[in-house]
Scaffold this active site. Structure first.
Site, PDB file in Angstrom:
ATOM      1  N   ILE A 100      -5.477  18.241  46.683  1.00 44.48           N
ATOM      2  CA  ILE A 100      -6.126  17.660  45.493  1.00 44.48           C
ATOM      3  C   ILE A 100      -7.649  17.522  45.657  1.00 44.48           C
ATOM      4  O   ILE A 100      -8.333  17.086  44.737  1.00 44.48           O
ATOM      5  CB  ILE A 100      -5.503  16.303  45.046  1.00 44.48           C
ATOM      6  CG1 ILE A 100      -6.027  15.106  45.847  1.00 44.48           C
ATOM      7  CG2 ILE A 100      -3.991  16.333  45.046  1.00 44.48           C
ATOM      8  CD1 ILE A 100      -5.764  13.780  45.124  1.00 44.48           C
ATOM      9  N   LYS A 101      -8.176  17.906  46.808  1.00 45.23           N
ATOM     10  CA  LYS A 101      -9.611  17.698  47.033  1.00 45.23           C
ATOM     11  C   LYS A 101     -10.450  18.719  46.255  1.00 45.23           C
ATOM     12  O   LYS A 101      -9.945  19.759  45.838  1.00 45.23           O
ATOM     13  CB  LYS A 101      -9.918  17.770  48.533  1.00 45.23           C
ATOM     14  CG  LYS A 101      -9.197  16.693  49.341  1.00 45.23           C
ATOM     15  CD  LYS A 101      -9.517  15.299  48.849  1.00 45.23           C
ATOM     16  CE  LYS A 101      -8.919  14.164  49.659  1.00 45.23           C
ATOM     17  NZ  LYS A 101      -7.466  14.128  49.745  1.00 45.23           N
TER      18      LYS A 101
END
Ligand SMILES: Cc1ncc(COP(=O)(O)O)c(C=O)c1O
Length: 386
Positions: free
Chosen positions: A182-183
């Site tokens: 999700i970064k």
């Protein structure tokens, strides 16, 4: 017709990135190799830190840096409880005591003033957290560390692309970046350790691969002895090249990725401002550039007439993903039940941490979202709250 599910996040991966992974798969060298070296160079170039070591995760990096600094039983490490639990787990697993510092009620970040009273002669490390894509006020924290002779490792899991006083995060000292799915820049799972300290970088590089002085790729390309020597017992925390290559194109597009996130986040903030009981995080006053990793709002049940958990469940019914970043670590089952017995009472007042832990909710935010998606989320929140 029902709308498609809008997830909390989606990686900013394009066709070229996919092709680059396919090329690595076809190359015959799929684990740690030239793409790791390329990623490390790109991160060094971006941050200005001369040493970068790609790892299997930021959690792995946290484990290694604690060991590399010789932290263990009897030592104390100051870090917020409002963080991902991996940091607290690693401190606990090396036998040290996590000392929780409270955060600002609006930015969710800690500062030198809150850290100083917690310093004792057992304090061996300070791990402040850049939160949600904003930067910490680093200068006073480093000044404090220098005054007491205590190292600082910035938890920059959320902060690739963010800046402090006109310089990228990573330019000031030792950092751990996450490249989890999700970064802002992802390798699916992964992390990068950066530092200005050559000796520390060497140690991390060695510990990430069995404690050998070299890895398989070094042996292959540099003609070293086929069996390297174990210099000290180490781990298997290296990043495969099929992961590393995924981030190379994203690093080239990092300014675009950050700009797209910023535009969406600012639009959210404007549209949400009319909804009672829904408050975005406050923006810190110190000179910094946000990279908008997360779009976090606080739900005040007294004003909104609904709890944060009810809102998340109702958003899901409407096909919208939302999350919690984070539930305070000291309120997690293991720490609730064991902290006092292992480490003694939690002394600092964690009022702002606890208040936010119950109210924070992350809304969808990723570069491929549209303004219509933002409107859809804001309308859904507005309808649910009434
Ligand atoms: C603040 C923070 N620190 C550390 C980590 C650990 O990163 P990783 O998942 O790469 O181990 C995360 C991951 O989400 C995080 O949010």
């Amino acid at each position: 017709m029902s709308q498609s599910f809008l997830p909390l996040c989606r990686p900013a991966v394009d066709e070229k990135d996919i092709q680059a992974v396919v090329d690595v798969l076809r190359s015959g060298w799929i684990t740690t190799g030239p793409k790791n070296a390329d990623l490390e160079s790109k991160i060094s170039e971006h941050t200005g830190a001369p040493y970068a070591v790609a790892l299997s995760s930021a959690t792995a990096g946290m484990h290694l840096v604690l060991l590399a600094l010789g932290i263990g039983p009897g030592d104390e490490v100051i870090t917020p409880s409002l963080t991902w639990v991996s940091t607290i787990n690693m401190i606990t697993l090396v036998g040290a005591k996590p000392v929780f510092v409270d955060v600002d009620v609006d930015t969710l970040m800690t500062d030198a003033e809150k850290i100083e009273p917690l310093i004792t002669d057992k304090t061996k490390l300070i791990i402040p957290v850049h939160y949600a894509g904003a930067s910490l006020d680093l200068d006073p924290i480093y000044a404090l560390g220098e005054r007491f002779g205590i190292p600082v490792v910035e938890d920059a899991a959320h902060a690739l692309g963010a800046e402090y006083q006109g310089q990228p995060i990573g330019a000031r000292g030792t950092c751990l970046f996450s490249m989890h799915a999700i970064k802002n820049v992802t390798t699916a799972e992964g992390g990068v350790f950066t530092t200005f300290d050559a000796e520390l970088a060497d140690k991390i590089r060695r510990l990430k691969f069995h404690g050998l002085g070299v890895d398989a790729f070094d042996r292959e390309t540099q003609g070293r002895a086929p069996q390297a020597e174990v210099i000290e017992p180490g781990f298997k925390y290296n990043m495969p090249d099929i992961c590393a290559v995924l981030a190379l194109g994203q690093m080239d597009r990092i300014a675009e990725i950050t700009a797209a996130r910023t535009e969406l986040a600012l639009s959210y903030r404007e549209k949400l401002s009319v909804i009672k009981g829904v408050t975005p995080l406050g923006l810190a006053n110190h000179d910094h550039k946000h990279c908008w990793h997360l779009m976090i709002v606080r739900i005040d049940p007294a004003q909104a007439g609904i709890t944060r958990d009810e809102l998340i469940a109702k958003l899901k019914e409407k096909g919208i993903g939302a999350g919690i970043h984070f539930k305070a670590c000291h309120t997690q089952k293991y720490y609730r039940e064991n902290y006092a017995e292992r480490f003694g009472a939690i002394t600092p007042n964690l009022e702002n941490t606890e208040h936010n832990s119950q109210q924070i909710c992350s809304l969808p935010l990723f570069p491929d979202m549209t303004q219509e998606d933002v409107t859809r989320v804001v309308n859904a929140v507005s309808e649910i709250i009434g």
